[in-house]
Design a protein around this motif. Structure first.
Motif, PDB file in Angstrom:
ATOM      1  N   ILE A 106     -14.243 -39.458  33.000  1.00  0.00           N
ATOM      2  CA  ILE A 106     -12.903 -39.426  32.421  1.00  0.00           C
ATOM      3  C   ILE A 106     -13.002 -38.617  31.133  1.00  0.00           C
ATOM      4  O   ILE A 106     -13.858 -38.886  30.280  1.00  0.00           O
ATOM      5  N   THR A 107     -12.143 -37.607  31.007  1.00  0.00           N
ATOM      6  CA  THR A 107     -12.149 -36.708  29.857  1.00  0.00           C
ATOM      7  C   THR A 107     -11.137 -37.222  28.832  1.00  0.00           C
ATOM      8  O   THR A 107      -9.991 -37.499  29.187  1.00  0.00           O
ATOM      9  N   CYS A 108     -11.581 -37.322  27.568  1.00  0.00           N
ATOM     10  CA  CYS A 108     -10.757 -37.994  26.556  1.00  0.00           C
ATOM     11  C   CYS A 108     -10.729 -37.194  25.247  1.00  0.00           C
ATOM     12  O   CYS A 108     -11.683 -36.485  24.912  1.00  0.00           O
ATOM     13  N   ALA A 109      -9.652 -37.369  24.503  1.00  0.00           N
ATOM     14  CA  ALA A 109      -9.546 -36.830  23.142  1.00  0.00           C
ATOM     15  C   ALA A 109      -8.700 -37.788  22.317  1.00  0.00           C
ATOM     16  O   ALA A 109      -7.782 -38.422  22.852  1.00  0.00           O
ATOM     17  N   SER A 110      -9.042 -37.889  21.040  1.00  0.00           N
ATOM     18  CA  SER A 110      -8.308 -38.778  20.154  1.00  0.00           C
ATOM     19  C   SER A 110      -8.073 -38.061  18.829  1.00  0.00           C
ATOM     20  O   SER A 110      -9.012 -37.487  18.248  1.00  0.00           O
ATOM     21  N   VAL A 111      -6.841 -38.082  18.354  1.00  0.00           N
ATOM     22  CA  VAL A 111      -6.520 -37.412  17.090  1.00  0.00           C
ATOM     23  C   VAL A 111      -7.143 -38.200  15.937  1.00  0.00           C
ATOM     24  O   VAL A 111      -6.861 -39.387  15.755  1.00  0.00           O
ATOM     25  N   ALA A 112      -8.026 -37.515  15.180  1.00  0.00           N
ATOM     26  CA  ALA A 112      -8.680 -38.167  14.040  1.00  0.00           C
ATOM     27  C   ALA A 112      -7.881 -37.942  12.760  1.00  0.00           C
ATOM     28  O   ALA A 112      -7.774 -38.829  11.917  1.00  0.00           O
ATOM     29  N   SER A 113      -7.355 -36.731  12.596  1.00  0.00           N
ATOM     30  CA  SER A 113      -6.540 -36.444  11.412  1.00  0.00           C
ATOM     31  C   SER A 113      -5.607 -35.288  11.718  1.00  0.00           C
ATOM     32  O   SER A 113      -5.831 -34.508  12.656  1.00  0.00           O
ATOM     33  N   VAL A 114      -4.561 -35.183  10.914  1.00  0.00           N
ATOM     34  CA  VAL A 114      -3.597 -34.095  11.103  1.00  0.00           C
ATOM     35  C   VAL A 114      -3.038 -33.697   9.741  1.00  0.00           C
ATOM     36  O   VAL A 114      -2.786 -34.557   8.893  1.00  0.00           O
ATOM     37  N   HIS A 115      -2.955 -32.397   9.533  1.00  0.00           N
ATOM     38  CA  HIS A 115      -2.266 -31.938   8.324  1.00  0.00           C
ATOM     39  C   HIS A 115      -1.723 -30.528   8.532  1.00  0.00           C
ATOM     40  O   HIS A 115      -2.143 -29.810   9.445  1.00  0.00           O
ATOM     41  N   ASP A 116      -0.785 -30.153   7.693  1.00  0.00           N
ATOM     42  CA  ASP A 116      -0.152 -28.838   7.794  1.00  0.00           C
ATOM     43  C   ASP A 116      -0.756 -27.908   6.754  1.00  0.00           C
ATOM     44  O   ASP A 116      -1.068 -28.338   5.634  1.00  0.00           O
ATOM     45  N   ASN A 117      -0.935 -26.650   7.126  1.00  0.00           N
ATOM     46  CA  ASN A 117      -1.472 -25.699   6.152  1.00  0.00           C
ATOM     47  C   ASN A 117      -0.366 -24.768   5.639  1.00  0.00           C
ATOM     48  O   ASN A 117       0.794 -24.851   6.067  1.00  0.00           O
ATOM     49  N   GLU A 118      -0.764 -23.868   4.733  1.00  0.00           N
ATOM     50  CA  GLU A 118       0.229 -23.005   4.084  1.00  0.00           C
ATOM     51  C   GLU A 118       0.807 -21.962   5.030  1.00  0.00           C
ATOM     52  O   GLU A 118       1.844 -21.360   4.753  1.00  0.00           O
ATOM     53  N   GLN A 119       0.116 -21.748   6.144  1.00  0.00           N
ATOM     54  CA  GLN A 119       0.621 -20.778   7.121  1.00  0.00           C
ATOM     55  C   GLN A 119       1.627 -21.415   8.084  1.00  0.00           C
ATOM     56  O   GLN A 119       2.060 -20.774   9.055  1.00  0.00           O
ATOM     57  N   GLY A 120       1.945 -22.667   7.843  1.00  0.00           N
ATOM     58  CA  GLY A 120       2.908 -23.337   8.712  1.00  0.00           C
ATOM     59  C   GLY A 120       2.283 -23.873   9.993  1.00  0.00           C
ATOM     60  O   GLY A 120       3.011 -24.263  10.915  1.00  0.00           O
ATOM     61  N   GLU A 121       0.958 -23.886  10.053  1.00  0.00           N
ATOM     62  CA  GLU A 121       0.288 -24.431  11.225  1.00  0.00           C
ATOM     63  C   GLU A 121       0.015 -25.923  11.006  1.00  0.00           C
ATOM     64  O   GLU A 121      -0.157 -26.373   9.870  1.00  0.00           O
ATOM     65  N   THR A 122      -0.052 -26.634  12.112  1.00  0.00           N
ATOM     66  CA  THR A 122      -0.513 -28.020  12.061  1.00  0.00           C
ATOM     67  C   THR A 122      -1.961 -28.038  12.541  1.00  0.00           C
ATOM     68  O   THR A 122      -2.265 -27.550  13.638  1.00  0.00           O
ATOM     69  N   LEU A 123      -2.848 -28.562  11.696  1.00  0.00           N
ATOM     70  CA  LEU A 123      -4.271 -28.607  12.033  1.00  0.00           C
ATOM     71  C   LEU A 123      -4.630 -30.010  12.504  1.00  0.00           C
ATOM     72  O   LEU A 123      -4.464 -30.986  11.762  1.00  0.00           O
ATOM     73  N   TYR A 124      -5.102 -30.070  13.734  1.00  0.00           N
ATOM     74  CA  TYR A 124      -5.533 -31.352  14.294  1.00  0.00           C
ATOM     75  C   TYR A 124      -7.056 -31.394  14.339  1.00  0.00           C
ATOM     76  O   TYR A 124      -7.693 -30.459  14.831  1.00  0.00           O
ATOM     77  N   GLN A 125      -7.615 -32.482  13.865  1.00  0.00           N
ATOM     78  CA  GLN A 125      -9.034 -32.757  14.057  1.00  0.00           C
ATOM     79  C   GLN A 125      -9.106 -33.873  15.099  1.00  0.00           C
ATOM     80  O   GLN A 125      -8.412 -34.901  14.963  1.00  0.00           O
ATOM     81  N   LEU A 126      -9.917 -33.650  16.117  1.00  0.00           N
ATOM     82  CA  LEU A 126      -9.971 -34.627  17.209  1.00  0.00           C
ATOM     83  C   LEU A 126     -11.407 -35.029  17.525  1.00  0.00           C
ATOM     84  O   LEU A 126     -12.334 -34.209  17.396  1.00  0.00           O
ATOM     85  N   ASP A 127     -11.580 -36.257  17.932  1.00  0.00           N
ATOM     86  CA  ASP A 127     -12.819 -36.666  18.578  1.00  0.00           C
ATOM     87  C   ASP A 127     -12.620 -36.421  20.068  1.00  0.00           C
ATOM     88  O   ASP A 127     -11.556 -36.747  20.614  1.00  0.00           O
ATOM     89  N   VAL A 128     -13.634 -35.868  20.704  1.00  0.00           N
ATOM     90  CA  VAL A 128     -13.522 -35.585  22.142  1.00  0.00           C
ATOM     91  C   VAL A 128     -14.740 -36.164  22.845  1.00  0.00           C
ATOM     92  O   VAL A 128     -15.825 -36.232  22.263  1.00  0.00           O
TER      93      VAL A 128
END
Lengths: 150, 151
Positions: A106-128
């Motif tokens: 079973i393939t899994c991912a979990s969002v560890a953190s999220v924040h927005d940068n100055e370029q208007g992107e949302t950066l997700y850090q995930l455990d996989v």
């Protein structure tokens, strides 16, 4: 407006058995990519498709190439985040246990953190990770996805 | 310098390549078929990009270039994939890949080899992926794990 995933959000793909065919597909793709002539190029015996060769190398039987689970993780990330997940960021996977024929993953991912940068992107850090049907992890890692503003 | 013969000879500081090639639409589709990634971005329904995981096969491309005698006496065990993605890998554009053996060391009786691979566009030298790959060279221990790689 795009969906924003909060820390703790989990994603999972349906269970998949690591069949002999799946292992062989990854063997056959390697020289096929190298020669790039529109034909499939099988390889000499490997630990992923030849029981006798695997046993000669000290294994109980054929085992899956770790890159199969890495690709399943990437596939999950692309399902969730779209092509952004294959364009910018990072994917790190470590193969911590062998995957044998017909073992269910079973393939899994979990969002560890999220924040927005100055370029208007949302950066997700995930455990996989990939786990088997007993919950034992066989591949672990982390990913960073730059999700563009939509 | 340990290039020119077996993969198992590779040592710290060895440089493999550069090797130039063009990512074809066929390769991307066939690779994605093999690993069951059927998303439109890889199938070329709109603009087609390559999955970044294909950089792992660039290592095998570099091995073939730098180690023409083949694998050597033992199979390798791939234990870690670590890729930083700077831009999508385009299809139909000349690419240049280069590998450097950054370390080779013994740890708990096993021999580790670390390779850094740098994938760029050949025309304007734009960095697409930098990839760190870790393998164990021999693994005849019964408790060894992981994702094994090739013959």
């Amino acid at each position: 407006m795009s969906t924003r995933f909060e820390p703790g959000t989990q994603f999972r793909l349906p269970p998949r058995p690591m069949t002999r065919e799946r292992m062989r597909w990854y063997v056959d793709i390697q020289d096929t990519v190298y020669y790039d002539d529109g034909r499939i190029h099988p390889q000499p015996p490997t630990i992923h498709d030849d029981d006798a060769y695997a046993k000669k190398q000290g294994l109980p039987g054929i085992i899956a190439d770790g890159m199969i689970s890495t690709n399943w993780i990437l596939s999950l990330l692309v399902d969730v985040f779209g092509p952004d997940a294959a364009s910018r960021g990072r994917l790190r996977t470590k193969y911590i246990a062998p995957v044998y024929e017909d073992q269910v993953l079973i393939t899994c991912a979990s969002v560890a953190s999220v924040h927005d940068n100055e370029q208007g992107e949302t950066l997700y850090q995930l455990d996989v990770w990939c786990e088997d049907d007993t919950g034992k992890k066989v591949t672990v890692g982390e990913a960073r996805v730059h999700s563009a503003a939509r | 310098m340990a290039t020119g013969r077996f993969v198992t000879d590779l040592d710290r500081g060895d440089v493999m390549g550069p090797v130039d090639y063009t990512m074809s639409r066929f390769v991307v589709r066939e690779y994605c078929h093999a690993v069951e990634m059927h998303q439109p971005c890889f199938q070329g329904i709109d603009a087609q990009i390559a999955p970044p995981t294909l950089v792992h096969l660039d290592k095998l491309r570099l091995y073939k270039h730098a180690c023409p005698a083949g694998t050597g006496p033992t199979a390798r065990l791939h234990i870690e994939y670590d890729a930083t993605l700077h831009a999508a890998v385009p299809v139909g554009v000349p690419l240049r890949v280069k590998g450097t053996v950054t370390d080779r060391f013994m740890k708990r009786g096993r021999e580790y080899v670390l390779v850094h691979i740098d994938l760029r566009t050949a025309g304007d030298d734009r960095l697409l992926i930098d990839y760190r790959d870790t393998v164990i060279l021999a693994y005849k221990g019964k408790d060894d794990a992981a994702g094994g790689e090739k013959s």
